[in-house]
Design a protein around this motif. Structure first.
Motif, PDB file in Angstrom:
ATOM      1  N   GLY A  93      50.378  62.018  38.279  1.00 52.38           N
ATOM      2  CA  GLY A  93      50.158  60.933  38.133  1.00 52.38           C
ATOM      3  C   GLY A  93      48.956  60.388  39.097  1.00 52.38           C
ATOM      4  O   GLY A  93      48.705  60.875  39.964  1.00 52.38           O
ATOM      5  N   ASN A  94      48.628  58.876  39.128  1.00 54.99           N
ATOM      6  CA  ASN A  94      47.716  58.492  39.897  1.00 54.99           C
ATOM      7  C   ASN A  94      47.967  56.849  40.199  1.00 54.99           C
ATOM      8  O   ASN A  94      47.899  55.867  39.666  1.00 54.99           O
ATOM      9  N   PRO A  95      48.961  56.791  41.441  1.00 51.19           N
ATOM     10  CA  PRO A  95      49.441  55.533  41.791  1.00 51.19           C
ATOM     11  C   PRO A  95      48.231  54.996  42.618  1.00 51.19           C
ATOM     12  O   PRO A  95      48.348  53.750  43.132  1.00 51.19           O
ATOM     13  N   GLY A  96      47.215  55.557  42.931  1.00 54.82           N
ATOM     14  CA  GLY A  96      45.952  55.129  43.561  1.00 54.82           C
ATOM     15  C   GLY A  96      45.916  56.093  45.055  1.00 54.82           C
ATOM     16  O   GLY A  96      46.764  56.792  45.089  1.00 54.82           O
ATOM     17  N   LEU A  97      44.786  55.996  45.661  1.00 48.60           N
ATOM     18  CA  LEU A  97      44.752  56.770  46.830  1.00 48.60           C
ATOM     19  C   LEU A  97      45.865  56.506  47.732  1.00 48.60           C
ATOM     20  O   LEU A  97      46.251  55.226  48.393  1.00 48.60           O
ATOM     21  N   VAL A  98      46.709  57.552  48.114  1.00 43.96           N
ATOM     22  CA  VAL A  98      47.936  57.263  48.686  1.00 43.96           C
ATOM     23  C   VAL A  98      47.508  57.461  50.311  1.00 43.96           C
ATOM     24  O   VAL A  98      46.914  58.336  51.043  1.00 43.96           O
ATOM     25  N   ASP A  99      48.011  56.282  51.114  1.00 42.14           N
ATOM     26  CA  ASP A  99      47.887  56.417  52.423  1.00 42.14           C
ATOM     27  C   ASP A  99      48.740  57.117  53.167  1.00 42.14           C
ATOM     28  O   ASP A  99      48.306  57.925  54.150  1.00 42.14           O
ATOM     29  N   ARG A 100      50.087  57.158  52.896  1.00 40.09           N
ATOM     30  CA  ARG A 100      51.119  58.187  53.426  1.00 40.09           C
ATOM     31  C   ARG A 100      52.139  58.476  52.488  1.00 40.09           C
ATOM     32  O   ARG A 100      52.535  57.749  51.611  1.00 40.09           O
ATOM     33  N   PHE A 101      52.505  59.806  52.236  1.00 42.18           N
ATOM     34  CA  PHE A 101      53.612  60.391  51.706  1.00 42.18           C
ATOM     35  C   PHE A 101      54.447  60.545  52.677  1.00 42.18           C
ATOM     36  O   PHE A 101      54.310  60.852  53.922  1.00 42.18           O
ATOM     37  N   ILE A 102      55.959  60.480  52.190  1.00 40.92           N
ATOM     38  CA  ILE A 102      57.131  60.581  52.925  1.00 40.92           C
ATOM     39  C   ILE A 102      58.144  60.963  52.285  1.00 40.92           C
ATOM     40  O   ILE A 102      58.260  60.463  50.978  1.00 40.92           O
ATOM     41  N   ALA A 103      58.975  61.885  52.513  1.00 42.68           N
ATOM     42  CA  ALA A 103      60.510  62.282  51.750  1.00 42.68           C
ATOM     43  C   ALA A 103      61.495  61.538  52.343  1.00 42.68           C
ATOM     44  O   ALA A 103      61.578  61.282  53.506  1.00 42.68           O
ATOM     45  N   TYR A 104      62.050  60.970  51.191  1.00 42.52           N
ATOM     46  CA  TYR A 104      63.071  59.872  51.589  1.00 42.52           C
ATOM     47  C   TYR A 104      64.339  59.810  50.594  1.00 42.52           C
ATOM     48  O   TYR A 104      63.938  59.721  49.499  1.00 42.52           O
ATOM     49  N   ASN A 105      65.405  60.005  50.950  1.00 44.78           N
ATOM     50  CA  ASN A 105      66.273  60.012  49.841  1.00 44.78           C
ATOM     51  C   ASN A 105      66.329  61.220  48.690  1.00 44.78           C
ATOM     52  O   ASN A 105      66.610  60.688  47.545  1.00 44.78           O
ATOM     53  N   GLY A 106      65.659  62.195  49.348  1.00 47.21           N
ATOM     54  CA  GLY A 106      65.760  63.308  48.263  1.00 47.21           C
ATOM     55  C   GLY A 106      64.473  63.234  47.031  1.00 47.21           C
ATOM     56  O   GLY A 106      63.998  64.178  46.492  1.00 47.21           O
ATOM     57  N   SER A 107      63.531  61.936  47.531  1.00 50.35           N
ATOM     58  CA  SER A 107      62.372  62.240  46.506  1.00 50.35           C
ATOM     59  C   SER A 107      61.043  61.595  47.546  1.00 50.35           C
ATOM     60  O   SER A 107      61.166  61.542  48.654  1.00 50.35           O
ATOM     61  N   VAL A 108      59.994  61.979  46.941  1.00 48.31           N
ATOM     62  CA  VAL A 108      58.721  61.725  47.425  1.00 48.31           C
ATOM     63  C   VAL A 108      58.428  60.335  47.326  1.00 48.31           C
ATOM     64  O   VAL A 108      58.438  59.766  46.325  1.00 48.31           O
ATOM     65  N   HIS A 109      57.987  59.568  48.522  1.00 45.62           N
ATOM     66  CA  HIS A 109      57.606  58.198  48.177  1.00 45.62           C
ATOM     67  C   HIS A 109      56.183  58.071  48.685  1.00 45.62           C
ATOM     68  O   HIS A 109      55.611  58.860  49.620  1.00 45.62           O
ATOM     69  N   ALA A 110      55.362  57.251  47.742  1.00 44.69           N
ATOM     70  CA  ALA A 110      53.951  57.240  48.131  1.00 44.69           C
ATOM     71  C   ALA A 110      53.633  55.728  48.485  1.00 44.69           C
ATOM     72  O   ALA A 110      54.059  54.904  47.716  1.00 44.69           O
TER      73      ALA A 110
END
Length: 622
Positions: A93-110
């Motif tokens: 997918g494409n949520p837009g240019l991601v400033d930061r990824f981080i793994a949280y609660n078993g999922s990737v957050h962008a």
């Protein structure tokens, strides 16, 4: 000149017999093998063997004594024993240019476009919005903490909404900052006023009651505002783990006891191109501009991809971040700005039909992710025709362990192994559809010597529908000449240039791989042998029998035999080059620069060493 007289070093001598004997004196060059000699099997032909690419990219012109495992550039996977296709990338997918990824609660957050998204396995779910530019994000006590230049946000993952610290904190330095870090069970924040603070209150209570946590001020970084790029944990000079600040001018250690920042020996000239650093295998990796510094607490090494011959022009920007992973770490490359060229080299012919698709699109901007086991670099992913590259992170979530890459074209996920095993032995490994690799230029240690290309011998495993193509470039040119197409498993020989062969001085190879319809099967190259002959210039030598007796010498050249013997011996003693002139059997005058190599006197008579002299000379190249 007469047929029965020669001129040697400017002196005329009569010959005892005709003809002057001429023979080739260039020795046949000994066969040599560059690379893994175990793959060679030729008796006469010299060999250049490609069987190891683990040394990685960055060598444009190779040297035979080193760099046999290096190459110039490519997207094929050369980290393992055999050369094969890289792992496949999946669109996410494409949520837009991601400033930061981080793994949280078993999922990737962008964090993209002032919105926090969560990957739910099929798409990006928007969670909540924030203001300002993200400067850092950490997970503290199970709480997602987002620091921006305008405010600080906390999210516990349970309420379904984010909680901003309110009470008119938009311009409050406590709620604005550059970096965050978790250490000693505390959340540390470096504000825009460069003051270090750590939280005293329980953040979960603050979220539940929507109240502000209390801070404890703990010293100040005595640098201009904005010079701190990152806070991270690393060992100090005593071996104790503590907070360190990555700044524009060097590494600073934070002493919690004295609440002061101390400059470490790891410094560099002030730069505004300091990227995101990482700790990998106990060593600190700091990207600055085009290079990467490795620091182990005492020793600093330059290990960036700009070493040796550097990188192709389209990815010769800056290292934006270093990303730690299992077994490998990753370097994120982004060019400095829009690209007006469309080639990996200034003189590259981009119209050739067999070049890898997507390599030379006249990209607005190019990004790449390099993978490194320590010092070598290989291209894991290449992104062309993108406007910008965002964050890259290697994380383990409920979806598995992999690399998440953000560009303006969207997010991609590359599944990664947690070990260093061969991907060809991994039943779950998916391979990319195609890839290519360009070797270094090779002159076989004989830069100015002409050579004769004869064949390419390939030993490869090709799955159904797969293919390996080989093209050759010659003598620094930008053209490619197709030479081999292999689509069946085994060992095959492909002749170069027909019966005559192909003359060259330098050579390089373009290898293009394509897999078949099964994404779990990829072609792989066991070895490739390029055979050639070293063909030095053909030089001649001459053997002459001189009749140095009287009255013959006086009759033929008007000089006494004694005088000619003295001249001949003087020529031999001076050890200098000279000229040979004579009339050949066709009546043509021959003139060559020569050197006298042998002088033998036979049938001497009388007291003045008169007689017959055998003289040998060789032709000089200069």
């Amino acid at each position: 000149m007469r047929p029965d007289v020669i001129e040697l070093y400017g002196v005329r001598f009569p010959v005892a017999q005709r003809p002057v004997v001429r023979r080739a004196v260039t020795p046949f060059p000994q066969r040599i093998t560059v690379g893994d000699y175990r793959s060679g099997d030729h008796v006469v032909e010299s060999e250049l063997v490609f069987s190891d690419f683990t040394g990685g990219i960055g060598v444009l012109v190779a040297r035979p004594e080193r760099g046999a495992d290096r190459y110039w550039w490519g997207t094929l996977d050369g980290r393992y024993q055999f050369l094969t296709l890289p792992p496949a990338a999946e669109k996410r997918g494409n949520p837009g240019l991601v400033d930061r990824f981080i793994a949280y609660n078993g999922s990737v957050h962008a964090l993209a476009g002032n919105t926090v998204y969560r990957w739910d396995g099929s798409g990006w779910e928007a969670l909540f919005s924030y203001t300002g530019v993200v400067t850092d994000v950490v997970v503290y006590d199970g709480i997602l903490v987002i620091l921006t230049g305008s405010a600080l946000y906390m999210y516990d993952g349970a309420t379904g909404q984010g909680h901003e610290w309110q009470a008119a904190l938009v311009n409050d330095p406590i709620a604005q900052g550059y970096a965050a870090c978790v250490w000693d069970d505390k959340l540390f924040l470096l504000g825009i006023d460069n003051v270090m603070r750590w939280t005293v209150a329980d953040l979960r209570d603050c979220i539940q009651n929507q109240t502000l946590p209390q801070y404890q001020e703990a010293g100040r970084l005595l640098l201009p505002s904005g010079w701190c790029q990152q806070l991270l944990l690393y060992t100090d000079q005593t071996g104790e783990v503590g907070i360190h600040a990555i700044t524009r001018e060097g590494l600073y250690y934070y002493d919690f006891a004295t609440e002061r920042f101390y400059q470490t020996p790891f410094t560099w000239p002030v730069s505004d191109e300091v990227g995101r650093a990482a700790v990998w295998r106990g060593q600190l990796l700091v990207p600055i501009g085009q290079t990467v510094y490795l620091y182990n607490g005492s020793l600093v090494q330059t290990i960036g991809p700009d070493r040796d011959d550097g990188l192709p022009a389209e990815v010769r920007g800056r290292v934006k971040a270093c990303v730690p992973g299992h077994g490998y770490w990753f370097a994120v490359l982004a060019t400095r700005g829009a690209q007006t060229g469309s080639s990996l080299e200034d003189d590259w012919d981009t119209t050739l039909p067999n070049l890898p698709e997507g390599w030379f699109p006249g990209a607005r901007r190019t990004a790449a992710v390099l993978v490194s086991p320590q010092l070598a670099y290989h291209t894991l992913a290449l992104y062309t025709d993108v406007t910008d590259v965002g964050d890259v992170v290697a994380v383990a979530t409920d979806d598995g362990y992999g690399l998440w890459v953000s560009t303006t074209e969207g997010v991609e996920y590359i599944a990664l192994p947690t070990g260093l095993h061969n991907p060809l032995q991994n039943p779950t490994q998916r391979f990319a559809e195609k890839g290519a690799l360009i070797t270094s230029w090779w002159d076989m240690g004989w830069r100015n010597l002409e050579k004769l290309a004869l064949s390419v011998v390939m030993n490869a495993v090709i799955p159904p529908g797969g293919e390996i193509r080989v093209s050759i470039g010659y003598d620094g040119g930008d053209a490619w000449e197709p030479v081999a197409v292999m689509n069946t498993t085994g060992r095959q020989r492909f002749r170069i240039g027909g019966i005559e062969g192909r003359k060259f001085r330098m050579v390089r190879f373009l290898l293009e791989f394509e897999r078949g319809p099964d994404p779990f099967l990829a072609p792989y190259l066991i070895d490739m042998v390029f055979t050639y002959l070293r063909t030095p210039r053909l030089l001649f030598g001459w053997e002459m029998s001189l009749q140095l007796t009287d009255p013959y010498c006086r009759e033929q050249v008007g000089v006494s035999a004694q005088r000619l013997v003295e001249e001949l011996e003087n020529i031999a003693m001076t050890r200098e080059a000279g000229t040979l002139r004579y009339i050949d059997e066709g009546g043509n005058e021959v003139e060559r620069r020569v050197f006298l190599t042998e002088l033998v006197a036979t049938e001497l008579v009388g007291p003045y060493r008169e007689g017959r002299y055998q003289v040998s000379v060789v032709e000089l190249e200069s």
